[in-house]
Write a protein that holds these residues in place. Sequence first.
Motif, PDB file in Angstrom:
ATOM      1  N   PRO A 130       0.847  -1.204   0.000  1.00 28.20           N
ATOM      2  CA  PRO A 130       0.000   0.000   0.000  1.00 28.20           C
ATOM      3  C   PRO A 130       0.878   1.248   0.000  1.00 28.20           C
ATOM      4  CG  PRO A 130      -0.824  -1.591   1.576  1.00 28.20           C
ATOM      5  CD  PRO A 130       0.501  -2.118   1.108  1.00 28.20           C
ATOM      6  N   HIS A 131       0.369   2.307  -0.628  1.00 30.47           N
ATOM      7  CA  HIS A 131       1.238   3.475  -0.789  1.00 30.47           C
ATOM      8  C   HIS A 131       0.442   4.746  -1.018  1.00 30.47           C
ATOM      9  CE1 HIS A 131       0.479   1.661  -4.723  1.00 30.47           C
ATOM     10  NE2 HIS A 131       0.481   2.900  -5.205  1.00 30.47           N
ATOM     11  N   GLU A 132       1.121   5.859  -0.812  1.00 30.72           N
ATOM     12  CA  GLU A 132       0.624   7.188  -1.151  1.00 30.72           C
ATOM     13  C   GLU A 132       1.716   7.886  -1.946  1.00 30.72           C
ATOM     14  OE1 GLU A 132      -1.968   7.894   2.955  1.00 30.72           O
ATOM     15  OE2 GLU A 132      -0.068   8.963   2.630  1.00 30.72           O
ATOM     16  N   LEU A 133       1.312   8.606  -2.987  1.00 32.80           N
ATOM     17  CA  LEU A 133       2.260   9.378  -3.777  1.00 32.80           C
ATOM     18  C   LEU A 133       1.803  10.829  -3.792  1.00 32.80           C
ATOM     19  CD1 LEU A 133       4.796   9.112  -5.694  1.00 32.80           C
ATOM     20  CD2 LEU A 133       3.140   9.289  -7.567  1.00 32.80           C
TER      21      LEU A 133
ATOM     22  N   VAL B 146      -2.206   9.908  -5.427  1.00 34.33           N
ATOM     23  CA  VAL B 146      -2.775   8.567  -5.413  1.00 34.33           C
ATOM     24  C   VAL B 146      -2.608   7.963  -4.032  1.00 34.33           C
ATOM     25  CG1 VAL B 146      -0.647   7.442  -6.182  1.00 34.33           C
ATOM     26  CG2 VAL B 146      -2.832   6.338  -6.620  1.00 34.33           C
ATOM     27  N   SER B 147      -3.626   7.209  -3.608  1.00 38.38           N
ATOM     28  CA  SER B 147      -3.583   6.471  -2.347  1.00 38.38           C
ATOM     29  C   SER B 147      -4.176   5.097  -2.614  1.00 38.38           C
ATOM     30  CB  SER B 147      -4.393   7.201  -1.268  1.00 38.38           C
ATOM     31  OG  SER B 147      -4.454   6.432  -0.080  1.00 38.38           O
ATOM     32  N   ARG B 148      -3.369   4.047  -2.454  1.00 37.31           N
ATOM     33  CA  ARG B 148      -3.831   2.700  -2.783  1.00 37.31           C
ATOM     34  C   ARG B 148      -3.554   1.750  -1.631  1.00 37.31           C
ATOM     35  NH1 ARG B 148      -1.590   3.167  -8.765  1.00 37.31           N
ATOM     36  NH2 ARG B 148      -3.422   4.034  -9.788  1.00 37.31           N
ATOM     37  N   SER B 149      -4.506   0.861  -1.400  1.00 34.83           N
ATOM     38  CA  SER B 149      -4.384  -0.087  -0.296  1.00 34.83           C
ATOM     39  C   SER B 149      -3.685  -1.377  -0.717  1.00 34.83           C
ATOM     40  CB  SER B 149      -5.769  -0.413   0.264  1.00 34.83           C
ATOM     41  OG  SER B 149      -6.599  -0.963  -0.743  1.00 34.83           O
ATOM     42  N   ARG B 150      -3.186  -1.404  -1.947  1.00 35.85           N
ATOM     43  CA  ARG B 150      -2.427  -2.550  -2.453  1.00 35.85           C
ATOM     44  C   ARG B 150      -1.209  -2.057  -3.232  1.00 35.85           C
ATOM     45  NH1 ARG B 150      -4.470  -7.586  -2.742  1.00 35.85           N
ATOM     46  NH2 ARG B 150      -6.476  -7.963  -1.760  1.00 35.85           N
ATOM     47  N   GLY B 151      -0.484  -2.988  -3.795  1.00 37.07           N
ATOM     48  CA  GLY B 151       0.630  -2.623  -4.645  1.00 37.07           C
ATOM     49  C   GLY B 151       0.138  -2.028  -5.955  1.00 37.07           C
ATOM     50  N   SER B 152       1.095  -1.656  -6.810  1.00 33.83           N
ATOM     51  CA  SER B 152       0.701  -0.968  -8.031  1.00 33.83           C
ATOM     52  C   SER B 152       1.757  -1.144  -9.104  1.00 33.83           C
ATOM     53  CB  SER B 152       0.508   0.525  -7.748  1.00 33.83           C
ATOM     54  OG  SER B 152       0.216   1.237  -8.926  1.00 33.83           O
ATOM     55  N   ASN B 153       1.299  -1.168 -10.343  1.00 33.44           N
ATOM     56  CA  ASN B 153       2.190  -1.134 -11.496  1.00 33.44           C
ATOM     57  C   ASN B 153       1.535  -0.212 -12.508  1.00 33.44           C
ATOM     58  OD1 ASN B 153       3.984  -1.513 -13.537  1.00 33.44           O
ATOM     59  ND2 ASN B 153       3.741  -3.722 -13.688  1.00 33.44           N
ATOM     60  N   ALA B 154       1.781   1.079 -12.376  1.00 32.77           N
ATOM     61  CA  ALA B 154       1.046   2.066 -13.155  1.00 32.77           C
ATOM     62  C   ALA B 154       1.842   3.353 -13.269  1.00 32.77           C
ATOM     63  CB  ALA B 154      -0.312   2.344 -12.504  1.00 32.77           C
ATOM     64  N   ALA B 155       1.379   4.232 -14.160  1.00 25.40           N
ATOM     65  CA  ALA B 155       1.964   5.558 -14.318  1.00 25.40           C
ATOM     66  C   ALA B 155       0.991   6.598 -13.789  1.00 25.40           C
ATOM     67  CB  ALA B 155       2.289   5.838 -15.779  1.00 25.40           C
ATOM     68  N   ILE B 156       1.481   7.543 -12.993  1.00 21.11           N
ATOM     69  CA  ILE B 156       0.674   8.602 -12.414  1.00 21.11           C
ATOM     70  C   ILE B 156       1.041   9.923 -13.083  1.00 21.11           C
ATOM     71  CG2 ILE B 156      -0.030   9.742 -10.289  1.00 21.11           C
ATOM     72  CD1 ILE B 156      -0.616   6.710 -10.424  1.00 21.11           C
ATOM     73  N   ASP B 157       0.056  10.573 -13.702  1.00 19.53           N
ATOM     74  CA  ASP B 157       0.318  11.840 -14.381  1.00 19.53           C
ATOM     75  C   ASP B 157       0.666  12.945 -13.382  1.00 19.53           C
ATOM     76  OD1 ASP B 157      -0.256  10.601 -16.755  1.00 19.53           O
ATOM     77  OD2 ASP B 157      -2.218  11.544 -17.038  1.00 19.53           O
ATOM     78  N   ILE B 158       1.628  13.761 -13.750  1.00 19.13           N
ATOM     79  CA  ILE B 158       2.040  14.901 -12.934  1.00 19.13           C
ATOM     80  C   ILE B 158       1.273  16.170 -13.304  1.00 19.13           C
ATOM     81  CG2 ILE B 158       3.994  16.459 -12.454  1.00 19.13           C
ATOM     82  CD1 ILE B 158       5.846  14.081 -12.633  1.00 19.13           C
ATOM     83  N   ASN B 159       0.889  16.311 -14.559  1.00 21.05           N
ATOM     84  CA  ASN B 159       0.293  17.552 -15.052  1.00 21.05           C
ATOM     85  C   ASN B 159      -0.834  18.127 -14.203  1.00 21.05           C
ATOM     86  OD1 ASN B 159       2.005  16.737 -17.139  1.00 21.05           O
ATOM     87  ND2 ASN B 159       0.695  17.602 -18.727  1.00 21.05           N
ATOM     88  N   PRO B 160      -1.771  17.313 -13.686  1.00 20.32           N
ATOM     89  CA  PRO B 160      -2.872  17.909 -12.914  1.00 20.32           C
ATOM     90  C   PRO B 160      -2.427  18.615 -11.635  1.00 20.32           C
ATOM     91  CG  PRO B 160      -3.423  15.673 -13.595  1.00 20.32           C
ATOM     92  CD  PRO B 160      -1.971  15.873 -13.881  1.00 20.32           C
ATOM     93  N   TYR B 161      -1.222  18.330 -11.156  1.00 18.17           N
ATOM     94  CA  TYR B 161      -0.794  18.802  -9.842  1.00 18.17           C
ATOM     95  C   TYR B 161       0.245  19.925  -9.895  1.00 18.17           C
ATOM     96  CZ  TYR B 161      -3.089  14.395  -9.054  1.00 18.17           C
ATOM     97  OH  TYR B 161      -4.019  13.371  -9.080  1.00 18.17           O
ATOM     98  N   VAL B 162       0.535  20.393 -11.099  1.00 13.96           N
ATOM     99  CA  VAL B 162       1.469  21.504 -11.263  1.00 13.96           C
ATOM    100  C   VAL B 162       0.828  22.532 -12.188  1.00 13.96           C
ATOM    101  CG1 VAL B 162       3.460  20.001 -10.920  1.00 13.96           C
ATOM    102  CG2 VAL B 162       2.658  20.462 -13.238  1.00 13.96           C
ATOM    103  N   LEU B 163       1.344  23.750 -12.159  1.00 16.44           N
ATOM    104  CA  LEU B 163       0.740  24.830 -12.944  1.00 16.44           C
ATOM    105  C   LEU B 163       1.649  25.348 -14.056  1.00 16.44           C
ATOM    106  CD1 LEU B 163      -0.838  26.849  -9.981  1.00 16.44           C
ATOM    107  CD2 LEU B 163      -1.889  25.050 -11.385  1.00 16.44           C
ATOM    108  N   LYS B 164       2.927  25.018 -13.972  1.00 14.49           N
ATOM    109  CA  LYS B 164       3.862  25.517 -14.984  1.00 14.49           C
ATOM    110  C   LYS B 164       5.164  24.722 -14.871  1.00 14.49           C
ATOM    111  CE  LYS B 164       5.422  29.168 -11.837  1.00 14.49           C
ATOM    112  NZ  LYS B 164       5.593  30.632 -11.646  1.00 14.49           N
ATOM    113  N   ASN B 165       6.086  25.005 -15.760  1.00 17.38           N
ATOM    114  CA  ASN B 165       7.401  24.366 -15.693  1.00 17.38           C
ATOM    115  C   ASN B 165       8.129  24.781 -14.418  1.00 17.38           C
ATOM    116  OD1 ASN B 165       7.532  22.885 -18.198  1.00 17.38           O
ATOM    117  ND2 ASN B 165       7.645  24.863 -19.255  1.00 17.38           N
ATOM    118  N   GLY B 166       9.003  23.906 -13.963  1.00 14.26           N
ATOM    119  CA  GLY B 166       9.766  24.210 -12.761  1.00 14.26           C
ATOM    120  C   GLY B 166      10.173  22.945 -12.037  1.00 14.26           C
ATOM    121  N   LYS B 167      10.755  23.129 -10.863  1.00 13.45           N
ATOM    122  CA  LYS B 167      11.188  22.000 -10.035  1.00 13.45           C
ATOM    123  C   LYS B 167      10.103  21.686  -9.007  1.00 13.45           C
ATOM    124  CE  LYS B 167      16.143  22.919 -10.549  1.00 13.45           C
ATOM    125  NZ  LYS B 167      17.411  23.201  -9.856  1.00 13.45           N
TER     126      LYS B 167
END
Length: 306
Positions: free
Chosen positions: A45-48, A56-77
């Motif tokens: 289980p994990h949180e990212l 993402v919050s999952r109560s099991r393992g995972s083999n997937a890709a999580i998009d970053i775009n929804p959580y940022v507003l522009k280029n940067g670190k």
Amino acid sequence: MKKVYLLAIAILMFNCHNAQKKMGTQQIPLEKQITYMIDLTLKTPHELYINDILAVSRSRGSNAAIDINPYVLKNGKYKIKLRLLPYWHLNETTVSKSDIENARLFFGSYIRNKETDKILNYKADVALPIVAPKVDVPYFEQEWEVELTELPYELEGWSKGQDLRKWDKKELEKKVVAYYQKLWKMLNDGDGERFMKLWEKADDENAIYDYDTEIDEANKSEIADIKKHCVNRMIPLEDYEMKLYAEGRLVCLERKTHTREFNNYFPLDLKGWSPLVRKGQVRGGAEFPVKLYLPEGSNEFVIIRH
């Protein structure tokens, strides 16, 4: 005549607004429609967290890709944080050293051709190395920094939101819960039009960061689904806790207790879900997550992300 005239203006403005959204997306060449992501291979289980926002919050393992775009507003670190947790439903109290060592995270990007739904230029080639402990631990947490350099847009998002950390916590939670109660009633009444009307700001940005010109069609489908499946099927608004993200600019409610069996389905764990949950007709359920911000100078929450 006056009412007809005003209605005609409203329809014209609505159509122009939708046309502008589509033109804005279509003006970005396909080869520049970059979606950044984190590729995960995890056994526990994990949180990212991306940019201090729970992605993402999952109560099991995972083999997937999580998009970053929804959580940022522009280029940067930006900061990426991973938390590995014990298998609660197996009554485990620690995360094993070997499961941590075998965790794999890669930073990368891809392009999706919306017309063919094909993934192009999938690159997950920047490893985010794990520094594992020498023994089993109650939980494991590690952070990395990634840099985005090729986003072809910049969004306002929650950047002009009030810092909700400065509010009295009880007063803020009372206000947030009241907003969720309003959403719960809309859903339970099957009032999809009113519910989706509140998503206008989020949809405008979704059309940009997801390079999507079919938001209106998706909304029509969501409205129909709410009308058909949500009437008197929303579970009570309960068992929640308030969470602040994005340095206090975002707020939401999340379920706080694990569930072993929900609606004849094992193991469906509602912990971390939105408390806006529709019970399935036969088994399982569906959630309606919302992330809110409070614009500067305003007293009304706005939905900005799922």
